[in-house]
Design a protein around this motif. Structure first.
Motif, PDB file in Angstrom:
ATOM      1  N   LYS A  41       0.452  -0.776   0.258  1.00 56.92           N
ATOM      2  CA  LYS A  41       0.274  -0.161  -0.346  1.00 56.92           C
ATOM      3  C   LYS A  41       1.401   0.864   0.216  1.00 56.92           C
ATOM      4  O   LYS A  41       0.754   2.521  -0.775  1.00 56.92           O
ATOM      5  N   GLU A  42       1.725   1.330   0.375  1.00 53.89           N
ATOM      6  CA  GLU A  42       2.987   2.702   0.999  1.00 53.89           C
ATOM      7  C   GLU A  42       3.941   2.889  -0.267  1.00 53.89           C
ATOM      8  O   GLU A  42       4.567   3.595  -0.699  1.00 53.89           O
ATOM      9  N   GLN A  43       3.940   1.700  -1.052  1.00 53.08           N
ATOM     10  CA  GLN A  43       5.158   1.956  -2.078  1.00 53.08           C
ATOM     11  C   GLN A  43       4.364   1.148  -3.270  1.00 53.08           C
ATOM     12  O   GLN A  43       4.357   0.754  -4.190  1.00 53.08           O
ATOM     13  N   PRO A  44       3.214   1.788  -3.728  1.00 53.12           N
ATOM     14  CA  PRO A  44       2.689   1.404  -4.946  1.00 53.12           C
ATOM     15  C   PRO A  44       3.313   1.691  -6.261  1.00 53.12           C
ATOM     16  O   PRO A  44       2.767   0.812  -7.338  1.00 53.12           O
ATOM     17  N   ASN A  45       4.007   2.143  -6.489  1.00 56.39           N
ATOM     18  CA  ASN A  45       4.644   1.775  -7.305  1.00 56.39           C
ATOM     19  C   ASN A  45       5.594   1.564  -8.476  1.00 56.39           C
ATOM     20  O   ASN A  45       5.859   0.816  -9.344  1.00 56.39           O
ATOM     21  N   ILE A  46       6.646   0.405  -6.852  1.00 52.16           N
ATOM     22  CA  ILE A  46       6.767  -0.970  -6.707  1.00 52.16           C
ATOM     23  C   ILE A  46       6.109  -1.541  -7.235  1.00 52.16           C
ATOM     24  O   ILE A  46       6.691  -2.830  -8.087  1.00 52.16           O
ATOM     25  N   GLY A  47       4.634  -1.813  -6.770  1.00 53.55           N
ATOM     26  CA  GLY A  47       3.971  -3.085  -6.709  1.00 53.55           C
ATOM     27  C   GLY A  47       4.430  -4.058  -6.361  1.00 53.55           C
ATOM     28  O   GLY A  47       5.037  -5.916  -7.032  1.00 53.55           O
ATOM     29  N   TRP A  48       4.239  -4.557  -5.298  1.00 55.55           N
ATOM     30  CA  TRP A  48       5.081  -6.332  -4.852  1.00 55.55           C
ATOM     31  C   TRP A  48       4.138  -6.457  -5.033  1.00 55.55           C
ATOM     32  O   TRP A  48       4.093  -8.188  -4.751  1.00 55.55           O
ATOM     33  N   THR A  49       2.598  -6.869  -4.903  1.00 54.64           N
ATOM     34  CA  THR A  49       2.036  -8.021  -5.453  1.00 54.64           C
ATOM     35  C   THR A  49       2.472  -8.677  -6.279  1.00 54.64           C
ATOM     36  O   THR A  49       2.307  -9.171  -6.496  1.00 54.64           O
ATOM     37  N   ALA A  50       2.424  -7.426  -7.636  1.00 54.09           N
ATOM     38  CA  ALA A  50       2.844  -8.184  -8.777  1.00 54.09           C
ATOM     39  C   ALA A  50       4.550  -8.537  -9.298  1.00 54.09           C
ATOM     40  O   ALA A  50       4.299  -9.291  -9.259  1.00 54.09           O
ATOM     41  N   PHE A  51       5.469  -7.826  -8.656  1.00 52.76           N
ATOM     42  CA  PHE A  51       6.345  -8.210  -8.544  1.00 52.76           C
ATOM     43  C   PHE A  51       6.897  -9.560  -7.819  1.00 52.76           C
ATOM     44  O   PHE A  51       7.711 -10.693  -8.476  1.00 52.76           O
ATOM     45  N   PHE A  52       6.184  -9.543  -6.699  1.00 50.55           N
ATOM     46  CA  PHE A  52       5.919 -11.440  -6.168  1.00 50.55           C
ATOM     47  C   PHE A  52       5.650 -12.625  -6.646  1.00 50.55           C
ATOM     48  O   PHE A  52       5.796 -13.656  -6.538  1.00 50.55           O
ATOM     49  N   ARG A  53       4.432 -12.168  -7.587  1.00 46.14           N
ATOM     50  CA  ARG A  53       3.620 -12.818  -8.314  1.00 46.14           C
ATOM     51  C   ARG A  53       5.040 -13.470  -9.267  1.00 46.14           C
ATOM     52  O   ARG A  53       4.999 -14.315  -9.834  1.00 46.14           O
TER      53      ARG A  53
END
Length: 681
Positions: free
Chosen positions: A265-277
């Motif tokens: 939520k706090e770092q939306p530009n990194i896109g952690w959900t997509a990165f881990f997927r």
């Protein structure tokens, strides 16, 4: 797997920077096998109490030459050269003997063969990375940028994200995903901000390297320089958010377990959900060890233009793969290495490919190495040595005059809980999914790297596998892992001058004994002392005892701050404090254990030296080294180990048995008044 927590012995730290080897000047002769202490190198014109490192090694130092293909010479590196020759024999045999398809012999042999086929590699130019460059060209937005970052992460090619897997420092029986600062190309953050001439020369060499990579892939000279300036500025912006080498040693400040949903939520530009997927992983929480970097990266992803990010990725993709491409790319990489380390010419091709094979297929090659070159009796002798060192340290803890009984009880429990691993893993890694083609070196690199990443990812969220190693069997080093509370001694270090089954006890306790003691002490250095016996970060000290301990740590830091390495360049006492504490403890524990042996209880002489004198000579001669000025400067800024001379002199000038062994008196340069001698463990 994550390795930054490991506390190593680091025989010749330049091994990590430029391979390892040196001219042995005939030192590995029959004479040494009979006498072990290399008396021909002792400079008797120097008083032991003035400079014991020089006394033990002076005649070698006067004649030894740093070879042009390495930035270092020394006793440990002679050993490593021997290891490399053994690996060469194994790999050449494996490549010639028609090993069965899918066997480890076939995989390592064909991998080595593909790396040695320079005609084919040169004919391919940079064709192997063209698909990647095309993918970079096709990037249109932040999500597509980060998708490529994730894809390359799986190929072992870290750019913007420093992902790894290791034990959760708050729950050390379970593995967690780690997020470490990343994104820069120079050795560490301060290289972007120091303005001394030596650092500026490295900055310029790095910029020239990047410009050359742009030119080699079709960019004209003017734009290559312009593109490099853009990439360098992006790196510098990221470097500003990096923690310093000293700050990275702060255990608690670098443990930052956070909910995955929070950072997403706090770092939306990194896109952690997509990165881990995209990397194939899942996590409810992660340890974001340097959170400031990711806060900054999230902002930069928005403020740096997509065209500039594409230049950045192009530079880093080329830089990370340059060593596996045609000769012009290898030459460009070496030109930068030359300025960084002082190494004058490239290593022989076979040495480089041996190193890459060990890195990419380490436990496959390691099985062959152990089978042929590691005798079972070495394990048995090491078990006895470790038992004696543990017993000696336990007795030392009980005699400490600065620690309370309650803390001594907990310290003794942690010491007793230390596990040991000797030589090689009891359970070998599986390489069955790695396909190796003897005509496709680049593809083999990617396949092996992908397998290593997949293995790491397979540990995420699972119980810690305590059988895993983080060094390969042929490695000339040793380490302590604080989250596993174990000490690890690869087969590579278990040979002369550190260990020999035929050597006298003075030699083995001054050599490998000090290594064992060093690694044990890491469990009780300024970092290790913050972990309990199960490997969790936990305050197990009384406040009063911790205050006394911290004061002793401060004394060691101040002592080493005063040591001059080169010109006006001093050691960094805070950066090196953990390793210095381990050196202090290592020599003291090894000596106590040596005194338990029959030889240790006599004053009989061999080669004119008493048993105690031989013990200290064995220790000092194991550190015999000579470095280029360039590598010395780099190590002082980046390496948590002190330089070899001070690793000898620092502990010994504070160790009473050394004073007695060599009659060190007031007026000798190493002499310190008894009240000033630091004793920590």
């Amino acid at each position: 797997m994550h390795k930054s927590r490991l506390a190593t012995f680091a025989i010749g730290a330049a091994l990590c920077c430029a391979g390892a080897s040196c001219h042995n000047n005939g030192t590995h002769s029959r004479l040494i096998r009979e006498h072990f202490i290399e008396t021909q190198f002792v400079d008797s014109s120097v008083k032991p109490g003035d400079d014991f490192y020089r006394f033990a090694n002076g005649k070698w130092s006067d004649t030894a030459k740093i070879p042009p293909d390495y930035p270092v010479a020394g006793s440990g590196l002679d050993v490593h050269r021997g290891i490399q020759q053994k690996l060469k024999t194994l790999l050449e045999d494996a490549s010639k003997n028609g090993a069965g398809a899918g066997s480890i012999e076939q995989k390592v042999g064909d991998f080595y063969t593909s790396g040695m086929d320079t005609v084919l590699i040169n004919n391919r130019g940079y064709e192997p990375v063209n698909p990647l460059l095309a993918q970079i060209d096709a990037i249109t937005d932040i999500p597509s940028l980060m998708k490529l970052v994730a894809a390359e992460e799986k190929n072992g090619n870290q750019t913007l994200i420093g992902f790894s897997v290791d034990a959760d420092q708050g729950n050390s029986r379970m593995n967690i995903g780690l997020l470490l600062q990343a994104g820069i190309g120079l050795p560490e953050r301060d290289y972007y901000f120091r303005t001394d001439s030596a650092t500026v020369a490295v900055q310029n060499a790095y910029k020239n390297y990047l410009s050359t990579l742009f030119r080699l892939t079709g960019t004209d000279s003017i734009n290559a320089v312009k593109n490099t300036g853009t990439v360098y500025q992006v790196e510098k912006d990221m470097a500003a958010s990096h923690k310093t080498a000293v700050e990275l040693r702060n255990v608690k400040a670098n443990y930052n377990k956070v909910a995955f949903a929070k950072i997403d939520k706090e770092q939306p530009n990194i896109g952690w959900t997509a990165f881990f997927r995209n990397i194939g992983g899942r996590a409810d929480s992660v340890d974001m060890e340097q959170a400031g970097y990711y806060t900054r990266l999230n902002t930069l992803l928005q403020t740096v233009s997509i065209p500039n990010w594409k230049l950045y990725l192009r530079a880093h993709i080329l830089k990370n793969y340059a060593g596996y491409l045609s000769q012009p790319f290898q030459d460009a990489a070496f030109s930068y290495r030359k300025d960084l380390t002082g190494q004058q010419v490239q290593q022989a091709r076979w040495e480089r490919i041996c190193g890459v094979t060990d890195k990419k297929l380490g436990e496959a090659l390691g099985q062959l190495y152990v089978k042929k070159y590691f005798p079972p009796e070495a394990r048995q002798r090491m078990d006895v040595l470790i038992d004696n060192l543990i017993e000696a340290f336990a007795a030392r803890i009980q005699k400490l005059d600065w620690m309370s009984d309650s803390t001594k009880i907990v310290a003794a429990e942690k010491l007793k809980a230390i596990r040991r691993k000797i030589g090689y893993p009891d359970k070998w890694r599986d390489y069955s999914r790695v396909h190796i083609d003897r005509s496709k070196y680049f593809e083999n690199i990617v396949a092996a790297s992908r397998n290593n990443f997949d293995f790491q990812l397979s540990q995420l969220g699972r119980q810690v596998d305590e059988s895993l190693w983080f060094m390969t069997p042929p490695t000339l080093n040793a380490y302590y892992d604080p989250t596993r509370n174990d000490i690890n001694f690869p087969a590579g270090i278990l040979q002369f001058p550190f260990f020999d089954k035929d050597a006298d006890d003075a030699m083995n306790y001054g050599g490998i004994g000090a290594v064992i003691g060093h690694e044990i002490t890491h469990g009780f250095d300024d970092q290790g002392a913050q972990y309990d016996k199960t490997g969790n970060i936990h305050d197990w000290w009384t406040k009063q005892d911790k205050a006394k301990f911290d004061e002793k740590v401060k004394q060691i830091q101040q002592l080493y701050d005063g040591f001059v390495v080169l010109d006006s360049l001093h050691l960094n006492g805070k950066l090196t404090s953990g390793e210095n504490i381990a050196d202090f403890g290592g020599i003291a524990i090894a000596y106590d254990a040596f005194k338990m042996t029959q030889q240790g209880q006599t004053d009989s002489k061999i080669d004119g030296f008493t048993s105690d004198q031989r013990f200290f000579l064995a220790y000092a001669q194991a550190w015999r080294s000579k470095y280029t000025d360039a590598i010395m400067r780099m190590l002082v800024h980046t390496d948590p180990h002190s330089t070899p001379d001070w690793r000898v002199l620092g502990p010994l000038m504070n160790f009473e048995p050394f004073y007695k062994a060599f009659s060190v008196q007031p007026g000798n340069r190493m002499y310190r008044e008894p009240k000033d001698r630091i004793k920590i463990w």
